[in-house]
Scaffold this motif. Structure first.
Motif, PDB file in Angstrom:
ATOM      1  N   SER A   7       0.823  -1.197   0.000  1.00 46.77           N
ATOM      2  CA  SER A   7       0.000   0.000   0.000  1.00 46.77           C
ATOM      3  C   SER A   7       0.865   1.258   0.000  1.00 46.77           C
ATOM      4  O   SER A   7       2.044   1.215   0.344  1.00 46.77           O
ATOM      5  N   PRO A   8       0.274   2.412  -0.384  1.00 41.94           N
ATOM      6  CA  PRO A   8       1.026   3.672  -0.292  1.00 41.94           C
ATOM      7  C   PRO A   8       1.531   3.921   1.128  1.00 41.94           C
ATOM      8  O   PRO A   8       2.642   4.418   1.323  1.00 41.94           O
ATOM      9  N   ALA A   9       0.719   3.568   2.126  1.00 46.27           N
ATOM     10  CA  ALA A   9       1.121   3.801   3.521  1.00 46.27           C
ATOM     11  C   ALA A   9       2.370   3.008   3.886  1.00 46.27           C
ATOM     12  O   ALA A   9       3.191   3.472   4.685  1.00 46.27           O
ATOM     13  N   PHE A  10       2.519   1.826   3.308  1.00 48.40           N
ATOM     14  CA  PHE A  10       3.705   1.024   3.609  1.00 48.40           C
ATOM     15  C   PHE A  10       4.972   1.765   3.204  1.00 48.40           C
ATOM     16  O   PHE A  10       5.912   1.914   3.989  1.00 48.40           O
ATOM     17  N   TRP A  11       5.030   2.248   1.952  1.00 47.56           N
ATOM     18  CA  TRP A  11       6.248   2.908   1.469  1.00 47.56           C
ATOM     19  C   TRP A  11       6.443   4.271   2.131  1.00 47.56           C
ATOM     20  O   TRP A  11       7.586   4.691   2.361  1.00 47.56           O
ATOM     21  N   LEU A  12       5.352   4.976   2.453  1.00 53.37           N
ATOM     22  CA  LEU A  12       5.494   6.235   3.194  1.00 53.37           C
ATOM     23  C   LEU A  12       6.101   5.964   4.566  1.00 53.37           C
ATOM     24  O   LEU A  12       6.946   6.731   5.047  1.00 53.37           O
ATOM     25  N   GLU A  69       2.962  15.830  -1.505  1.00 47.49           N
ATOM     26  CA  GLU A  69       1.887  16.273  -0.617  1.00 47.49           C
ATOM     27  C   GLU A  69       1.008  17.304  -1.313  1.00 47.49           C
ATOM     28  O   GLU A  69      -0.228  17.259  -1.212  1.00 47.49           O
ATOM     29  N   GLU A  70       1.628  18.239  -2.045  1.00 43.59           N
ATOM     30  CA  GLU A  70       0.844  19.259  -2.731  1.00 43.59           C
ATOM     31  C   GLU A  70      -0.038  18.630  -3.809  1.00 43.59           C
ATOM     32  O   GLU A  70      -1.192  19.032  -3.998  1.00 43.59           O
ATOM     33  N   ALA A  71       0.499  17.632  -4.521  1.00 41.07           N
ATOM     34  CA  ALA A  71      -0.288  16.964  -5.561  1.00 41.07           C
ATOM     35  C   ALA A  71      -1.460  16.206  -4.950  1.00 41.07           C
ATOM     36  O   ALA A  71      -2.570  16.203  -5.504  1.00 41.07           O
ATOM     37  N   ALA A  72      -1.229  15.554  -3.811  1.00 45.07           N
ATOM     38  CA  ALA A  72      -2.297  14.805  -3.153  1.00 45.07           C
ATOM     39  C   ALA A  72      -3.406  15.746  -2.684  1.00 45.07           C
ATOM     40  O   ALA A  72      -4.592  15.462  -2.864  1.00 45.07           O
ATOM     41  N   CYS A  73      -3.003  16.857  -2.085  1.00 41.23           N
ATOM     42  CA  CYS A  73      -4.008  17.814  -1.606  1.00 41.23           C
ATOM     43  C   CYS A  73      -4.794  18.410  -2.770  1.00 41.23           C
ATOM     44  O   CYS A  73      -6.015  18.603  -2.681  1.00 41.23           O
ATOM     45  N   GLN A  88       7.203  15.780   9.005  1.00 39.78           N
ATOM     46  CA  GLN A  88       5.852  16.284   9.237  1.00 39.78           C
ATOM     47  C   GLN A  88       4.964  16.072   8.011  1.00 39.78           C
ATOM     48  O   GLN A  88       3.792  15.683   8.117  1.00 39.78           O
ATOM     49  N   ARG A  89       5.535  16.318   6.845  1.00 37.97           N
ATOM     50  CA  ARG A  89       4.767  16.133   5.610  1.00 37.97           C
ATOM     51  C   ARG A  89       4.437  14.655   5.382  1.00 37.97           C
ATOM     52  O   ARG A  89       3.334  14.318   4.928  1.00 37.97           O
ATOM     53  N   LEU A  90       5.375  13.780   5.685  1.00 37.80           N
ATOM     54  CA  LEU A  90       5.119  12.346   5.531  1.00 37.80           C
ATOM     55  C   LEU A  90       4.015  11.885   6.476  1.00 37.80           C
ATOM     56  O   LEU A  90       3.171  11.061   6.103  1.00 37.80           O
ATOM     57  N   LEU A  91       4.024  12.409   7.693  1.00 39.90           N
ATOM     58  CA  LEU A  91       2.961  12.063   8.642  1.00 39.90           C
ATOM     59  C   LEU A  91       1.608  12.559   8.140  1.00 39.90           C
ATOM     60  O   LEU A  91       0.583  11.870   8.297  1.00 39.90           O
ATOM     61  N   ARG A  92       1.597  13.735   7.535  1.00 44.21           N
ATOM     62  CA  ARG A  92       0.334  14.255   6.993  1.00 44.21           C
ATOM     63  C   ARG A  92      -0.134  13.406   5.807  1.00 44.21           C
ATOM     64  O   ARG A  92      -1.331  13.148   5.644  1.00 44.21           O
ATOM     65  N   LEU A  93       0.813  12.962   4.974  1.00 46.03           N
ATOM     66  CA  LEU A  93       0.453  12.083   3.859  1.00 46.03           C
ATOM     67  C   LEU A  93      -0.087  10.748   4.366  1.00 46.03           C
ATOM     68  O   LEU A  93      -1.040  10.201   3.813  1.00 46.03           O
ATOM     69  N   ASP A  98      -5.815   7.443   4.847  1.00 42.76           N
ATOM     70  CA  ASP A  98      -7.082   6.983   5.422  1.00 42.76           C
ATOM     71  C   ASP A  98      -8.230   7.947   5.131  1.00 42.76           C
ATOM     72  O   ASP A  98      -9.380   7.633   5.405  1.00 42.76           O
ATOM     73  N   ARG A  99      -7.888   9.103   4.562  1.00 42.37           N
ATOM     74  CA  ARG A  99      -8.922  10.119   4.347  1.00 42.37           C
ATOM     75  C   ARG A  99      -9.144  10.429   2.875  1.00 42.37           C
ATOM     76  O   ARG A  99      -9.708  11.459   2.534  1.00 42.37           O
ATOM     77  N   GLY A 100      -8.706   9.528   1.994  1.00 45.11           N
ATOM     78  CA  GLY A 100      -9.009   9.784   0.583  1.00 45.11           C
ATOM     79  C   GLY A 100      -8.049   9.182  -0.420  1.00 45.11           C
ATOM     80  O   GLY A 100      -8.445   8.841  -1.525  1.00 45.11           O
TER      81      GLY A 100
END
Length: 213
Positions: A7-12, A69-73, A88-93, A98-100
């Motif tokens: 998943s994306p979360a794994f590599w992040l 992060e900017e592309a995701a937002c 901090q940005r990785l934590l936000r990603l 889980d939110r989209g």
């Protein structure tokens, strides 16, 4: 049968654990002797306390995380993210997964690919080598037991330098360095040709994920 991808979360998460190691790698050792203006007799310049390729990697990953992060937002129609450190940005990603992010297949694939690329770049800068894993079965082109899975690349390669196929336009006929490759989305077709178990190919990636957690 489809081959599940991390998943994306794994590599992040992998990148979040790796990135601080880059800054520690960049810092000069406390036991290192200070550089002087004198050139050693060997003619080699004094060793620089800062490893330039590590510095380049930090810059590349920093820019990449900001852009990701900017592309995701933007894709999720969220406000432009505030400034922050890479961590901090990785934590936000990670929170956005889980939110989209995971509900948008195109965005999820993009985040996963970019995070995996940066994690691989980070691993190389830290000196980690990719260990290929042997695949049972013979190459469908050269009939050699030379198939290997490269987990970071998520690719099966034939490592036989003499491998040649029957396609006249293939680079193997003109380039000795060419290696036949099967990316992850072709693994099912490959296993049908070599009569191998798909689980054997994915096992290397599973081990990679387990060791990174």
């Amino acid at each position: 049968m489809t081959v599940p991808s991390p998943s994306p979360a794994f590599w992040l998460g992998v990148l979040l654990r790796q990135f601080p190691e880059l800054n520690r790698e960049l810092a000069p050792s406390r036991t290192a002797r200070p550089a002087t203006d004198r050139t050693p007799r060997s003619g080699m310049p004094p060793s620089a306390p800062i490893r330039l390729f590590v510095s380049d990697t930090i810059r590349d990953i920093t820019d990449g995380v900001v852009e990701l992060e900017e592309a995701a937002c933007d894709r999720l129609r969220l406000p432009r993210p505030p400034r922050g450190t890479v961590e901090q940005r990785l934590l936000r990603l990670l929170a956005l997964t889980d939110r989209g992010i995971t509900t948008d297949p195109l965005l999820a694939d993009h985040v996963r690919a970019e995070a995996r690329r940066m994690a691989r770049r980070c691993a190389l800068a830290l000196g980690d080598a990719e260990t290929p894993v042997r695949v049972r079965g013979r190459c469908p082109h050269c009939d050699s037991v030379s198939l290997r899975v490269f987990p970071h690349r998520e690719t099966v390669l034939c490592i036989n330098p003499g491998c040649r196929c029957a396609t006249a336009s293939c680079a193997c006929t003109t380039d000795d360095r060419h290696r036949h490759a099967w990316p992850r989305d072709q693994w099912q077709q490959l296993t049908e040709k070599i009569t191998a178990d798909l689980a054997e190919l994915t096992a290397a990636q599973d081990d990679e994920e387990g060791s990174a957690r």
